[in-house]
Design an enzyme around this catalytic site. Structure first.
Site, PDB file in Angstrom:
ATOM      1  N   ASP A 124     -16.361  -0.561  23.843  1.00  0.00           N
ATOM      2  CA  ASP A 124     -16.878  -1.765  23.167  1.00  0.00           C
ATOM      3  C   ASP A 124     -18.221  -1.825  23.078  1.00  0.00           C
ATOM      4  OD1 ASP A 124     -14.144  -2.118  22.980  1.00  0.00           O
ATOM      5  OD2 ASP A 124     -13.861  -3.694  24.131  1.00  0.00           O
ATOM      6  N   THR A 135     -13.914   1.086  38.012  1.00  0.00           N
ATOM      7  CA  THR A 135     -14.274   1.041  39.474  1.00  0.00           C
ATOM      8  C   THR A 135     -13.146   0.781  40.334  1.00  0.00           C
ATOM      9  OG1 THR A 135     -15.994  -0.299  38.549  1.00  0.00           O
ATOM     10  CG2 THR A 135     -16.056  -0.483  40.861  1.00  0.00           C
ATOM     11  N   ALA A 171     -20.544  -2.470  37.834  1.00  0.00           N
ATOM     12  CA  ALA A 171     -21.713  -2.882  37.365  1.00  0.00           C
ATOM     13  C   ALA A 171     -21.958  -4.297  36.986  1.00  0.00           C
ATOM     14  CB  ALA A 171     -22.063  -1.831  36.160  1.00  0.00           C
ATOM     15  N   ALA A 203     -11.584   4.213  41.149  1.00  0.00           N
ATOM     16  CA  ALA A 203     -12.273   5.375  41.775  1.00  0.00           C
ATOM     17  C   ALA A 203     -11.820   5.734  43.090  1.00  0.00           C
ATOM     18  CB  ALA A 203     -14.025   5.025  41.944  1.00  0.00           C
ATOM     19  N   GLY A 249     -12.813   9.070  44.866  1.00  0.00           N
ATOM     20  CA  GLY A 249     -13.334   9.982  45.714  1.00  0.00           C
ATOM     21  C   GLY A 249     -14.541   9.531  46.405  1.00  0.00           C
ATOM     22  N   ARG A 294     -17.631  20.080  37.284  1.00  0.00           N
ATOM     23  CA  ARG A 294     -16.280  19.604  36.616  1.00  0.00           C
ATOM     24  C   ARG A 294     -16.084  20.217  35.366  1.00  0.00           C
ATOM     25  NH1 ARG A 294     -15.977  12.976  38.282  1.00  0.00           N
ATOM     26  NH2 ARG A 294     -15.247  13.809  40.463  1.00  0.00           N
TER      27      ARG A 294
HETATM   28  C1  LIG Z   1      -9.647   7.277  38.202  1.00  0.00           C
HETATM   29  C2  LIG Z   1     -10.905   7.201  38.226  1.00  0.00           C
HETATM   30  C3  LIG Z   1     -11.602   7.621  39.437  1.00  0.00           C
HETATM   31  C4  LIG Z   1     -12.969   7.717  39.709  1.00  0.00           C
HETATM   32  N1  LIG Z   1     -13.467   8.349  40.785  1.00  0.00           N
HETATM   33  C5  LIG Z   1     -14.876   8.078  40.969  1.00  0.00           C
HETATM   34  C6  LIG Z   1     -15.337   8.590  42.050  1.00  0.00           C
HETATM   35  O1  LIG Z   1     -14.586   9.086  43.013  1.00  0.00           O
HETATM   36  N2  LIG Z   1     -16.584   8.275  42.349  1.00  0.00           N
HETATM   37  C7  LIG Z   1     -17.486   8.006  41.208  1.00  0.00           C
HETATM   38  O2  LIG Z   1     -18.766   7.881  41.557  1.00  0.00           O
HETATM   39  N3  LIG Z   1     -16.944   7.624  40.183  1.00  0.00           N
HETATM   40  C8  LIG Z   1     -15.852   7.425  39.920  1.00  0.00           C
HETATM   41  N4  LIG Z   1     -15.091   7.373  38.798  1.00  0.00           N
HETATM   42  C9  LIG Z   1     -16.044   6.981  37.732  1.00  0.00           C
HETATM   43  C10 LIG Z   1     -16.676   5.255  38.014  1.00  0.00           C
HETATM   44  O3  LIG Z   1     -15.441   4.802  38.527  1.00  0.00           O
HETATM   45  C11 LIG Z   1     -16.886   4.709  36.683  1.00  0.00           C
HETATM   46  O4  LIG Z   1     -17.628   5.302  36.049  1.00  0.00           O
HETATM   47  C12 LIG Z   1     -17.556   3.295  37.065  1.00  0.00           C
HETATM   48  O5  LIG Z   1     -16.761   2.469  37.984  1.00  0.00           O
HETATM   49  C13 LIG Z   1     -17.752   2.513  35.833  1.00  0.00           C
HETATM   50  O6  LIG Z   1     -18.345   1.283  36.551  1.00  0.00           O
HETATM   51  P1  LIG Z   1     -18.726   0.060  35.104  1.00  0.00           P
HETATM   52  O7  LIG Z   1     -18.666  -1.199  36.133  1.00  0.00           O
HETATM   53  O8  LIG Z   1     -19.578   0.650  34.544  1.00  0.00           O
HETATM   54  O9  LIG Z   1     -17.233   0.145  34.439  1.00  0.00           O
HETATM   55  P2  LIG Z   1     -15.762  -0.531  34.469  1.00  0.00           P
HETATM   56  O10 LIG Z   1     -15.650  -0.564  36.208  1.00  0.00           O
HETATM   57  O11 LIG Z   1     -14.974   0.258  33.723  1.00  0.00           O
HETATM   58  O12 LIG Z   1     -15.935  -2.130  34.102  1.00  0.00           O
HETATM   59  C14 LIG Z   1     -16.141  -2.262  32.870  1.00  0.00           C
HETATM   60  C15 LIG Z   1     -15.627  -3.882  32.720  1.00  0.00           C
HETATM   61  O13 LIG Z   1     -15.917  -4.257  31.195  1.00  0.00           O
HETATM   62  C16 LIG Z   1     -14.857  -4.898  30.654  1.00  0.00           C
HETATM   63  N5  LIG Z   1     -14.940  -4.818  29.346  1.00  0.00           N
HETATM   64  C17 LIG Z   1     -14.832  -3.847  28.517  1.00  0.00           C
HETATM   65  N6  LIG Z   1     -15.023  -4.101  27.135  1.00  0.00           N
HETATM   66  C18 LIG Z   1     -15.396  -5.429  27.072  1.00  0.00           C
HETATM   67  C19 LIG Z   1     -15.497  -6.431  26.180  1.00  0.00           C
HETATM   68  N7  LIG Z   1     -15.416  -6.039  24.898  1.00  0.00           N
HETATM   69  N8  LIG Z   1     -15.770  -7.724  26.808  1.00  0.00           N
HETATM   70  C20 LIG Z   1     -15.799  -8.042  27.966  1.00  0.00           C
HETATM   71  N9  LIG Z   1     -15.525  -7.220  29.003  1.00  0.00           N
HETATM   72  C21 LIG Z   1     -15.335  -5.990  28.589  1.00  0.00           C
HETATM   73  C22 LIG Z   1     -13.555  -4.196  31.422  1.00  0.00           C
HETATM   74  O14 LIG Z   1     -12.313  -4.793  31.219  1.00  0.00           O
HETATM   75  C23 LIG Z   1     -14.169  -3.794  32.465  1.00  0.00           C
HETATM   76  O15 LIG Z   1     -13.894  -4.991  33.602  1.00  0.00           O
HETATM   77  C24 LIG Z   1     -13.703   7.511  38.565  1.00  0.00           C
HETATM   78  C25 LIG Z   1     -13.000   7.027  37.382  1.00  0.00           C
HETATM   79  C26 LIG Z   1     -11.924   6.793  37.192  1.00  0.00           C
HETATM   80  C27 LIG Z   1     -11.382   6.024  35.826  1.00  0.00           C
END
Ligand SMILES: Cc1cc2nc3c(=O)[nH]c(=O)nc-3n(C[C@H](O)[C@H](O)[C@H](O)COP(=O)(O)OP(=O)(O)OC[C@H]3O[C@@H](n4cnc5c(N)ncnc54)[C@H](O)[C@@H]3O)c2cc1C
Ligand code: SF4
Ligand code: SF4
Lengths: 208, 540
Positions: free
Chosen positions: B295, B126, B98, B129, B131, B357
């Site tokens: 956080d 991310t 994101a 992930a 699937g 799920r």
């Molecule tokens: C094992 C696994 C498999 C998955 N498989 C799928 C799938 O197949 N299909 C699907 O749609 N979804 C899947 N998901 C869910 C999906 O991957 C996540 O919901 C999504 O990638 C979240 O993206 P994001 O960018 O919001 O957060 P993230 O990708 O988690 O990124 C958050 C970032 O913020 C940083 N951060 C956190 N706190 C702070 C702070 N205080 N200050 C600065 N930086 C900070 C973190 O270090 C990280 O870099 C899966 C999740 C997991 C764990």
């Protein structure tokens, strides 16, 4: 959560002697022994490439490059966590490559060192994922980007091969470049394109 | 998990197990709502309390999250004296999918962008992930069907407007990803391959092997590294900054490299900090990355942002339960989509494997509580994921389509082609989060929240592939919107004055204030501010 009677093994991690249960990874062992460890920790599942370690096993003078969360401790093992290297100096913008005819020429401008690969195999030996890195570089240099990219499917961008390469080729970035140009120029799925077209015409809508 | 102790011992159960081509489907007698109420962790007694301070005062929240939302801050004014100020147009906090999508769009629109992340760029949920990502592109599928599946799976708690925008974005999201250089699995004509997910009415999940997130993240990371976005890594945000009218105007970062604070003054802030798994809600193991500690929720809540669905978490049915050092590791739902059954200790199927799920997880918990689970010597419990049976039906398919599963097998010493992995639900996803509008804006001016940190899209349960879609769809929207609206914004004063109000409220509500938030790192890492770059000061 560890069971009390589990066998402890002795390892040295960054010069500190640690005794911990053999079911732990090197990172878990550090935590177990009361050392904080937050840097070079990431997904804890072997896909983010952060926890780079150098390992020497008992009675071996070979040093291997591994991922700390994926490596279980063994008796007499010596482990050093490595700092993540500074980013590569190679930069490029896919949008400035006009057509797929230009890719090969541009590749050699972006990665001029790639042709000078001396086939030392350092990159292959350092890769914790067992990727044929050297071959990937060779294929990319010949303009066979699709094939080159296929070799890097499991690459976690740990940058070990980059550190190992005496010619500063940044082989993993060569691999990723190969993958990216393949998608950028050649992935044109019919099913996606016709859906985009229907949407563009406004023929599909969502009723809430 | 102590009440799960009755079950059949691992060795004995494994002896009884044999791979069979066909196993009769389960007969489900319990109504779905009853199953959830009786077994889903969201309904565990005493786990939900009411918040006492903040924009959601009086509303339900899981008690562990509530403790963090109502914790004391890590810093006060004196910590900031003399801290350097970095100026930028748009500050993105979080280096997952994101955050990268938002940063790329904002930079492309010409804004000056700074991206701060806790550890390295790309250390995230991310990258893990597996699937895939949803987009309705097949002939028999429509955005309307995608919309309805999402609403239904979320038990009708979703914000319909957000869902409608997201499903309409989906095909364009895939196109954008391809233009960033992301590969997908294609059929021999070059069409995108699609598969079903639990709770979808059509094959709609596109993917790249079981490495969808890895492929997405390395491509987006490379795109960000090759742009003019300024990256501040090893710099967790510990507080947001506000201007004189309470608009979000930047953040306080704590640099892990030299243990100092930096202030970033920005015209607007995009929080993309991801999820909550490492808080181990209800003591469950988790599939999440190391930095998933809620956080962003804490920071946004302190600045007055409204949150939602704080009592609803997703437990993924197929977390590895054995061996113990890998507990919580995920086996992608794709394996069940591809046809793998789940079997209890007696070798019986007990639930439709592709139900949603929350339903499937509840059914696994029921098997375990009622003595039909398989127990290991180190106290773990679970049910079989019948991969050997699938191998019999479709030889070679697992090895071809699920390389990560095969890897996992090597590491755990259990070859999934021969021996069924033992699985148990693992804490996977935060269903709720910050309330946002279709541009990703929260209820606080200047504060965008996108990705897993936001709430509303998945209601109280998410289907596979909608999270990866959400992060790119709303990540891009927020980046575009923030860039288009940053002209002429000027914050005279930036401060953490809102913390004084917070502390007053906390004291008035008689809150303990012994906990400091945000958590930043899970307890096991023994993080302290003094840990040096090599992390080898002993904390004792
Ligand atoms: C094992 C696994 C498999 C998955 N498989 C799928 C799938 O197949 N299909 C699907 O749609 N979804 C899947 N998901 C869910 C999906 O991957 C996540 O919901 C999504 O990638 C979240 O993206 P994001 O960018 O919001 O957060 P993230 O990708 O988690 O990124 C958050 C970032 O913020 C940083 N951060 C956190 N706190 C702070 C702070 N205080 N200050 C600065 N930086 C900070 C973190 O270090 C990280 O870099 C899966 C999740 C997991 C764990
Ligand atoms: S190719 Fe290089 S960066 Fe990729 S996994 Fe191997 S050593 Fe690491
Ligand atoms: S390390 Fe560098 S020079 Fe040696 S084989 Fe690999 S790419 Fe070629």
């Amino acid at each position: 959560m560890q069971k009390q009677d589990e066998l402890l093994v002795n390892v040295t991690i960054n010069g500190k002697e640690i005794a911990a249960p053999s079911s732990l990874s090197t990172i878990q062992a550090l935590w177990h022994a009361g050392y904080p460890r937050v840097k070079s920790v990431g997904c804890l599942e072997g896909v983010c490439g952060s926890c780079r370690i150098m390992v020497r096993r008992k009675e071996s003078n070979q040093v291997s490059m591994e991922l700390g969360c994926q490596t279980l401790i063994e008796e007499g093992m010596q482990v050093n966590f490595l700092v993540f290297p500074t980013p590569t100096h190679h930069t490029y913008d896919l949008n400035t490559i006009k057509s797929s005819w230009e890719v090969q020429g541009r590749f050699h401008k972006i990665f001029p060192e790639a042709e000078h690969c001396r086939h030392c195999g350092g990159c292959n030996r350092s890769c914790p994922k067992g990727i044929e890195v050297e071959r990937g570089v060779e294929l990319a240099s010949k303009g066979r980007f699709r094939e080159a990219g296929e070799l890097f499917i499991e690459c976690v961008m740990c940058n070990f091969c980059m550190t190992a390469c005496p010619e500063t080729i940044a082989p993993n970035h060569v691999g990723l470049f190969s993958r990216r140009v393949t998608a950028y120029f050649h992935t044109r799925p019919g099913n996606l394109i016709s859906r985009l077209e229907t949407l563009r015409k406004g023929d599909l809508d969502v009723k809430k | 998990m102590s009440k799960n102790n009755q079950g059949i011992a691992y060795d004995k159960a494994l002896k009884k197990y044999s791979a069979r081509k066909e196993v009769p489907a389960a007969e489900e007698t319990l109504a779905p709502e009853t199953l959830l109420k009786q077994f889903h962790p969201d309904y565990f007694p005493d786990s939900i309390i009411n918040l006492k301070v903040g924009a959601n005062k009086g509303e339900a929240c899981h008690h562990q999250l509530a403790a963090m939302l109502q914790s004391d801050a890590r810093i006060d004014e004196s910590d900031l004296a003399g801290a350097p100020i970095i100026e930028t147009d748009i500050l993105v906090i979080g280096g997952g999918g994101a955050g990268c999508a938002a940063a790329l769009m904002a930079a492309e629109a010409g804004a000056r962008v700074t991206l701060a992340t806790k550890l390295r760029l790309g250390d995230s949920n991310t990258v893990m992930a597996e699937g895939g990502i949803q987009a309705s592109i097949e002939q028999g599928d429509t955005p309307q069907m995608h919309f309805e599946d999402t609403i239904k799976a979320g038990h009708h708690f979703s914000d319909k407007e957000l869902v409608a925008e997201m499903v309409m974005d989906a095909p364009e999201v895939i196109r954008w990803l391809i233009q960033q250089g992301m590969q997908f699995d294609l059929d021999k004509y070059g069409d995108l391959l699609t598969r079903r997910a639990g709770g979808t009415s059509a094959a709609r999940v596109v993917y790249y092997r079981d490495y969808t997130g890895l492929e997405m993240m390395r491509v987006l990371r490379e795109a960000v590294l090759n742009s003019n976005i300024e990256i501040l890594d090893y710099s967790p945000a510990v507080e947001l900054l506000a201007n004189e009218s309470g608009h979000c105007a930047g953040a306080v970062l704590s640099s892990l490299k030299d243990c100092s604070y930096n202030l970033v003054r920005a015209k607007s802030v995009i929080v993309a900090t991801g999820g909550i798994g490492r808080m181990h809600i209800n003591q469950f193991p988790t599939s999440n990355h190391f930095g998933a500690t809620a956080d962003g929720l804490v920071l946004a809540y302190r600045l007055g942002a409204k949150l939602r669905d704080l009592d609803s978490f997703q437990y993924h049915p197929s977390g590895l339960s054995h061996p113990q050092h890998m507990a919580g590791h995920l086996i992608t739902e794709g394996v069940r989509s591809a046809g793998a059954y789940m079997l209890n200790a007696h070798g019986e199927r007990f639930v439709g494997e592709l139900k949603t799920r929350d339903h499937v997880s509840s059914a696994i918990l029921r098997e375990c509580v009622e003595g039909r689970g398989i127990t290991t010597p180190d106290g773990a419990i679970g049910v079989w994921l019948d991969t050997p049976g699938l191998e019999l039906r479709e030889p070679g398919m697992l090895a071809q389509r699920f390389p990560k599963l095969i890897e996992l097998g090597k590491k755990s010493g259990i070859n999934p082609l021969k021996v069924p992995p033992l699985i148990y639900p693992t804490l996977h996803y935060q269903n709720g989060g910050v309330v946002i509008d279709p541009n990703g804006l929260s209820s606080v001016k200047g504060l965008y929240c996108v990705g897993e940190v936001s709430g509303g899209i998945h209601g109280k349960n998410r289907i596979m592939g909608n999270a990866l879609l959400e992060i790119i769809s709303f990540g891009r929207r927020s980046g575009e919107h923030a860039a288009a609206n940053c002209h002429g914004v000027k914050h005279k004063k930036i401060s953490i004055e809102h913390l004084s109000d917070l502390r007053r409220e906390l004291t008035q509500a008689n809150m303990p204030m012994d906990l400091q938030g945000p958590l930043l790192f899970p307890e096991c890492a023994k993080f302290e501010n003094d840990s040096d770059y090599d992390g080898l000061h002993k904390n004792r």
